[in-house]
Design a protein around this motif. Structure first.
Motif, mmCIF file in Angstrom:
data_model
loop_
_atom_site.group_PDB
_atom_site.id
_atom_site.type_symbol
_atom_site.label_atom_id
_atom_site.label_comp_id
_atom_site.label_asym_id
_atom_site.label_seq_id
_atom_site.Cartn_x
_atom_site.Cartn_y
_atom_site.Cartn_z
ATOM 1 N N VAL A 1 0.855 -1.140 -0.247
ATOM 2 C CA VAL A 1 0.059 -0.152 0.061
ATOM 3 C C VAL A 1 0.892 1.150 0.102
ATOM 4 C CG1 VAL A 1 -1.803 1.434 1.167
ATOM 5 C CG2 VAL A 1 -1.940 -0.847 1.077
ATOM 6 N N PHE A 2 0.716 2.109 -0.901
ATOM 7 C CA PHE A 2 1.531 3.454 -1.093
ATOM 8 C C PHE A 2 0.765 4.337 -0.585
ATOM 9 C CE2 PHE A 2 2.090 7.035 -4.331
ATOM 10 C CZ PHE A 2 3.257 7.330 -3.856
ATOM 11 N N LYS A 3 1.091 5.075 0.454
ATOM 12 C CA LYS A 3 0.231 5.999 1.256
ATOM 13 C C LYS A 3 0.948 7.331 1.108
ATOM 14 C CE LYS A 3 -1.362 2.885 4.944
ATOM 15 N NZ LYS A 3 -1.442 2.579 6.154
ATOM 16 N N ILE A 4 0.342 8.389 0.903
ATOM 17 C CA ILE A 4 0.574 9.629 0.920
ATOM 18 C C ILE A 4 0.114 10.611 1.848
ATOM 19 C CG2 ILE A 4 1.334 11.957 -0.410
ATOM 20 C CD1 ILE A 4 0.943 10.009 -3.028
ATOM 21 N N SER A 5 0.531 11.228 2.870
ATOM 22 C CA SER A 5 -0.134 12.356 3.686
ATOM 23 C C SER A 5 0.318 13.433 3.557
ATOM 24 C CB SER A 5 0.331 11.674 5.298
ATOM 25 O OG SER A 5 -0.339 12.585 6.241
#
Length: 99
Positions: A56-60
């Protein structure tokens, strides 16, 4: 502020939008790619961080979170806005002291 580690009343989810994107190879996903992807998705907030964990690629971002499955390219954008009235009251009562 009771429960400040568990609940953030100054923010709440307003919208969850499903997305599908084509991602490059995992080793080509870096900070620049993350910022550019945010702009392509219509997010103009400041990026905080990005990571890849368990496919899972997450960007905050400041007001958005993006999660995308590396294999399928399917994911979602979660948008946050200030809670009317409650967020203003929270500023008056917030105590960040450890004492």
């Amino acid at each position: 502020m009771n429960h400040r580690d568990m609940w953030h009343p100054e923010k709440y989810t307003t919208e969850t939008k499903a997305i599908t994107v084509k991602l490059p190879e995992e080793n080509k996903i870096d900070e620049k790619f993350s910022e550019d992807l945010g702009k392509k998705l219509g997010i103009d907030d400041k990026m905080r961080r990005h990571n890849i964990k368990k496919e899972v690629f997450k960007i905050s971002f400041e007001n958005h979170d993006v999660e995308i499955n590396i294999k399928t390219g399917k994911g979602e954008i979660v948008s946050f806005v200030k809670t009317p009235i409650i967020s203003h009251a929270m500023k008056l009562h917030k105590n960040t002291s450890n004492f």
